[in-house]
Design a protein around this motif. Structure first.
Motif, short mmCIF file in Angstrom:
data_model
loop_
_atom_site.label_atom_id
_atom_site.label_comp_id
_atom_site.label_asym_id
_atom_site.label_seq_id
_atom_site.Cartn_x
_atom_site.Cartn_y
_atom_site.Cartn_z
N PHE A 64 0.83 -1.20 0.00
CA PHE A 64 0.00 0.00 0.00
C PHE A 64 0.86 1.26 0.00
N PHE A 65 1.95 1.26 0.78
CA PHE A 65 2.87 2.40 0.79
C PHE A 65 3.41 2.65 -0.61
N TYR A 66 3.85 1.59 -1.28
CA TYR A 66 4.39 1.74 -2.62
C TYR A 66 3.34 2.31 -3.57
N LEU A 67 2.15 1.79 -3.52
CA LEU A 67 1.09 2.28 -4.40
C LEU A 67 0.77 3.75 -4.12
N ARG A 68 0.72 4.13 -2.83
CA ARG A 68 0.42 5.52 -2.48
C ARG A 68 1.49 6.47 -2.97
N THR A 69 2.75 6.03 -2.97
CA THR A 69 3.83 6.93 -3.34
C THR A 69 4.23 6.84 -4.80
#
Length: 120
Positions: A64-69
Motif C-alpha cells: 500500500f505504501f508503494y502504491l500511495r507513493t
C-alpha cells in the motif's frame, strides 16, 4: 559517515569535528559534498531494496505504501477529486476502498504473481 549510517552527530563526535565544521565542508568542498550525497544515494538504494523484499513477501503495508507513493498516476493518490452534480470532494483511496477490498486486491496480485512464477 558510512559507519554511522549517515548520522552526522555520531560521525562528528567520533572524528572530533564540530557539526558546524562538517556543514562548512559540505557547503564549500565539492568533492566532500559528492561523497556525502553518494552515501545518501546508497542509503536510499538499500531502503528501496528492503521495501521490494517486503512487497515480494506480500507485506500489505509495504504494498500500500508503494502504491500511495509510486502509483499516483494510476489513481493511488492519497487524495483525489471526486465530483458529483454539485460539488467536488477530495477523498482518499482508503475512503473509497474498504480494507477487505484492498486485501482481496493484494491476494489477487499475489495469486497472479504465484501463477506466473509456476509457469516459468
Amino acid at each position: 559517515m558510512r559507519s554511522h549510517l549517515g548520522n552526522v552527530t555520531k560521525a562528528c563526535e567520533e572524528t572530533g569535528v564540530s557539526r558546524r565544521t562538517y556543514y562548512n565542508y559540505y557547503k564549500d568542498d565539492t568533492e566532500f559534498r559528492q561523497e556525502i550525497d553518494g552515501l545518501k544515494d546508497e542509503q536510499i538504494d538499500f531502503a528501496v531494496a528492503a521495501l521490494w523484499k517486503l512487497i515480494e513477501a506480500g507485506n500489505q503495508q509495504a504494498i500500500f505504501f508503494y502504491l500511495r507513493t509510486q502509483g499516483r498516476d494510476r489513481g493511488w493518490n492519497e487524495k483525489f477529486p471526486v465530483k458529483d452534480s454539485e460539488k467536488e470532494y477530495h477523498v482518499s483511496a482508503r475512503e473509497l476502498m474498504s480494507e477487505d477490498d484492498f486485501f482481496a486486491l493484494v491476494r489477487n496480485i499475489e495469486s497472479s504473481r504465484n501463477s506466473r512464477a509456476s509457469d516459468s
